[in-house]
Scaffold this motif. Structure first.
Motif, PDB file in Angstrom:
ATOM      1  N   GLN A  53      -2.313  15.041   5.733  1.00  0.00           N
ATOM      2  CA  GLN A  53      -1.494  13.896   5.372  1.00  0.00           C
ATOM      3  C   GLN A  53      -1.697  13.660   3.892  1.00  0.00           C
ATOM      4  O   GLN A  53      -2.803  13.334   3.457  1.00  0.00           O
ATOM      5  CB  GLN A  53      -1.914  12.686   6.182  1.00  0.00           C
ATOM      6  CG  GLN A  53      -1.727  12.933   7.659  1.00  0.00           C
ATOM      7  CD  GLN A  53      -1.245  11.703   8.364  1.00  0.00           C
ATOM      8  OE1 GLN A  53      -1.989  10.769   8.513  1.00  0.00           O
ATOM      9  NE2 GLN A  53      -0.006  11.702   8.788  1.00  0.00           N
ATOM     10  N   GLU A  54      -0.623  13.859   3.130  1.00  0.00           N
ATOM     11  CA  GLU A  54      -0.759  13.744   1.680  1.00  0.00           C
ATOM     12  C   GLU A  54      -0.943  12.295   1.264  1.00  0.00           C
ATOM     13  O   GLU A  54      -0.566  11.375   1.978  1.00  0.00           O
ATOM     14  CB  GLU A  54       0.470  14.331   0.985  1.00  0.00           C
ATOM     15  CG  GLU A  54       0.620  15.826   1.138  1.00  0.00           C
ATOM     16  CD  GLU A  54      -0.455  16.605   0.396  1.00  0.00           C
ATOM     17  OE1 GLU A  54      -1.085  16.043  -0.517  1.00  0.00           O
ATOM     18  OE2 GLU A  54      -0.666  17.774   0.756  1.00  0.00           O
ATOM     19  N   LEU A  55      -1.496  12.128   0.058  1.00  0.00           N
ATOM     20  CA  LEU A  55      -1.704  10.797  -0.496  1.00  0.00           C
ATOM     21  C   LEU A  55      -0.354  10.206  -0.910  1.00  0.00           C
ATOM     22  O   LEU A  55       0.395  10.839  -1.641  1.00  0.00           O
ATOM     23  CB  LEU A  55      -2.631  10.910  -1.708  1.00  0.00           C
ATOM     24  CG  LEU A  55      -3.117   9.634  -2.364  1.00  0.00           C
ATOM     25  CD1 LEU A  55      -3.958   8.848  -1.403  1.00  0.00           C
ATOM     26  CD2 LEU A  55      -3.916   9.970  -3.605  1.00  0.00           C
ATOM     27  N   GLN A  66      -7.773   9.229  -0.426  1.00  0.00           N
ATOM     28  CA  GLN A  66      -7.206   8.297   0.551  1.00  0.00           C
ATOM     29  C   GLN A  66      -8.240   7.262   0.968  1.00  0.00           C
ATOM     30  O   GLN A  66      -7.941   6.071   1.095  1.00  0.00           O
ATOM     31  CB  GLN A  66      -6.729   9.069   1.790  1.00  0.00           C
ATOM     32  CG  GLN A  66      -5.384   9.726   1.580  1.00  0.00           C
ATOM     33  CD  GLN A  66      -5.022  10.663   2.704  1.00  0.00           C
ATOM     34  OE1 GLN A  66      -5.867  11.061   3.499  1.00  0.00           O
ATOM     35  NE2 GLN A  66      -3.760  11.031   2.744  1.00  0.00           N
ATOM     36  N   ASP A  67      -9.465   7.749   1.148  1.00  0.00           N
ATOM     37  CA  ASP A  67     -10.562   6.860   1.540  1.00  0.00           C
ATOM     38  C   ASP A  67     -10.756   5.770   0.491  1.00  0.00           C
ATOM     39  O   ASP A  67     -10.859   4.579   0.808  1.00  0.00           O
ATOM     40  CB  ASP A  67     -11.822   7.721   1.693  1.00  0.00           C
ATOM     41  CG  ASP A  67     -12.948   6.950   2.342  1.00  0.00           C
ATOM     42  OD1 ASP A  67     -12.635   6.009   3.092  1.00  0.00           O
ATOM     43  OD2 ASP A  67     -14.117   7.288   2.103  1.00  0.00           O
ATOM     44  N   ASN A 108       0.885   3.057  -0.532  1.00  0.00           N
ATOM     45  CA  ASN A 108       0.578   3.520   0.822  1.00  0.00           C
ATOM     46  C   ASN A 108      -0.410   4.677   0.754  1.00  0.00           C
ATOM     47  O   ASN A 108      -0.279   5.558  -0.084  1.00  0.00           O
ATOM     48  CB  ASN A 108       1.850   3.983   1.521  1.00  0.00           C
ATOM     49  CG  ASN A 108       2.825   2.844   1.690  1.00  0.00           C
ATOM     50  OD1 ASN A 108       2.406   1.705   1.861  1.00  0.00           O
ATOM     51  ND2 ASN A 108       4.108   3.143   1.614  1.00  0.00           N
ATOM     52  N   THR A 109      -1.376   4.651   1.650  1.00  0.00           N
ATOM     53  CA  THR A 109      -2.383   5.717   1.632  1.00  0.00           C
ATOM     54  C   THR A 109      -1.788   7.038   2.095  1.00  0.00           C
ATOM     55  O   THR A 109      -2.162   8.099   1.605  1.00  0.00           O
ATOM     56  CB  THR A 109      -3.555   5.337   2.549  1.00  0.00           C
ATOM     57  OG1 THR A 109      -3.644   3.939   2.595  1.00  0.00           O
ATOM     58  CG2 THR A 109      -4.836   5.923   2.042  1.00  0.00           C
ATOM     59  N   ILE A 110      -0.885   6.960   3.063  1.00  0.00           N
ATOM     60  CA  ILE A 110      -0.295   8.175   3.626  1.00  0.00           C
ATOM     61  C   ILE A 110       1.123   8.333   3.100  1.00  0.00           C
ATOM     62  O   ILE A 110       1.898   7.378   3.097  1.00  0.00           O
ATOM     63  CB  ILE A 110      -0.267   8.076   5.172  1.00  0.00           C
ATOM     64  CG1 ILE A 110      -1.651   7.736   5.723  1.00  0.00           C
ATOM     65  CG2 ILE A 110       0.266   9.359   5.786  1.00  0.00           C
ATOM     66  CD1 ILE A 110      -2.662   8.815   5.630  1.00  0.00           C
ATOM     67  N   THR A 126      -8.136  15.319  -1.132  1.00  0.00           N
ATOM     68  CA  THR A 126      -7.100  14.391  -0.655  1.00  0.00           C
ATOM     69  C   THR A 126      -7.709  13.298   0.212  1.00  0.00           C
ATOM     70  O   THR A 126      -7.412  12.110   0.045  1.00  0.00           O
ATOM     71  CB  THR A 126      -6.056  15.159   0.169  1.00  0.00           C
ATOM     72  OG1 THR A 126      -5.596  16.277  -0.591  1.00  0.00           O
ATOM     73  CG2 THR A 126      -4.883  14.277   0.532  1.00  0.00           C
ATOM     74  N   ARG A 127      -8.575  13.715   1.146  1.00  0.00           N
ATOM     75  CA  ARG A 127      -9.162  12.752   2.072  1.00  0.00           C
ATOM     76  C   ARG A 127     -10.009  11.725   1.335  1.00  0.00           C
ATOM     77  O   ARG A 127      -9.991  10.529   1.645  1.00  0.00           O
ATOM     78  CB  ARG A 127     -10.018  13.505   3.099  1.00  0.00           C
ATOM     79  CG  ARG A 127     -10.019  12.853   4.459  1.00  0.00           C
ATOM     80  CD  ARG A 127     -10.847  13.653   5.437  1.00  0.00           C
ATOM     81  NE  ARG A 127     -10.491  15.053   5.490  1.00  0.00           N
ATOM     82  CZ  ARG A 127     -11.386  16.052   5.605  1.00  0.00           C
ATOM     83  NH1 ARG A 127     -12.671  15.792   5.645  1.00  0.00           N
ATOM     84  NH2 ARG A 127     -10.982  17.297   5.675  1.00  0.00           N
ATOM     85  N   THR A 173      -7.895   3.243   0.393  1.00  0.00           N
ATOM     86  CA  THR A 173      -8.017   2.321   1.524  1.00  0.00           C
ATOM     87  C   THR A 173      -9.049   1.244   1.221  1.00  0.00           C
ATOM     88  O   THR A 173      -8.805   0.047   1.432  1.00  0.00           O
ATOM     89  CB  THR A 173      -8.451   3.098   2.781  1.00  0.00           C
ATOM     90  OG1 THR A 173      -7.661   4.267   2.886  1.00  0.00           O
ATOM     91  CG2 THR A 173      -8.281   2.256   4.020  1.00  0.00           C
TER      92      THR A 173
END
Lengths: 155, 84
Positions: free
Chosen positions: A28-30, A80-81, B66-68, A76-77, A84
């Motif tokens: 899942q891309e940013l 995203q972290d 948005n994160t995703i 990427t993860r 968030t």
């Protein structure tokens, strides 16, 4: 041959003609755009240093795109972290700063006030500090100068 | 020394027209940038990022936190469907 069709005006949903093989995990891309990314950049650098360094070392090892997919997914993860966490803890300051950047050609110099608020919040809530790499020893980094001379264009 | 009053009419006209041209251009440019000031000093990186913004939000100046990424982001790169 194939043409590019604007997805918003297409009659049926677009199907990827050459999807990735199934043994590569889907990512899942940013979804963060340029302004907020620029606002968060130094915190991504601080928070994801290990993963980013790992990715760059891997790329230095081999430029083949297939070689660093795993490291890329970690980068990427991690981003995203962080986003968030930023949204949970410092949403108001974050919004203010990236909106300021967006209204000032995405230049940091014009947005030091909201930036200080964001830096303060990020340090208090998440313990992340903005450090500019390559700042000369014993010199105040530009984002901590009290009265910077260059601070945006007067409008 | 006599003042050339007649010259004030064309002077006013010219001033008004310069102002009108500038204002119209400004309004038009801002309308194309979602009401924000126009970006300048863009390098290849900025243009790439604006292209990415367009893929994510549908407009070069659109922003989102948005994160995703939306589902369409996986396939809406023009590189996907260009002829090799």
């Amino acid at each position: 041959m194939s043409f590019w069709h604007n997805p918003s005006s297409a009659a049926k949903p677009y199907v990827d003609p050459t999807p990735l093989p199934d043994d590569i995990p889907k990512v899942q891309e940013l979804g963060v755009t340029s302004g907020p990314l620029k606002s968060a950049a130094f915190f991504i650098g601080a928070y994801c240093k290990d993963y980013n360094d790992d990715f760059m070392l891997c790329k230095a090892e081999n430029r083949d795109p297939a070689h660093c997919l795993k490291e890329g997914r970690r980068v990427t993860r991690c981003a995203q972290d962080l986003i968030t966490k930023m949204r949970e803890n410092c949403l108001a300051e974050f919004d203010k700063h990236w909106n300021c950047l967006e209204w000032n050609n995405q230049e940091y110099g014009a947005c030091r006030k909201p930036e200080r608020a964001l830096n303060k919040c990020m340090f208090e809530k998440l313990g992340l500090v903005k450090t500019i790499p390559g700042t000369p020893e014993g010199q105040t980094p530009i984002h901590e100068v009290k009265n910077p001379i260059l601070n945006g264009v007067q409008k | 020394m006599p003042v050339p009053w007649e010259a004030l009419i064309p002077f006013g006209l010219v001033t008004t027209m310069f102002a009108a041209a500038g204002t119209l251009l400004n309004v038009s440019k801002r309308a194309q940038n979602q009401g924000k000031p126009v970006r300048y000093h863009l390098d290849a990186w900025d243009e790439m990022m604006m292209d990415r913004d367009k893929r994510l939000t549908g407009h070069e100046r659109g922003q989102s936190i948005n994160t995703i990424a939306p589902e369409s982001f996986a396939t809406n790169s023009k590189w996907y469907t260009e002829r090799a």
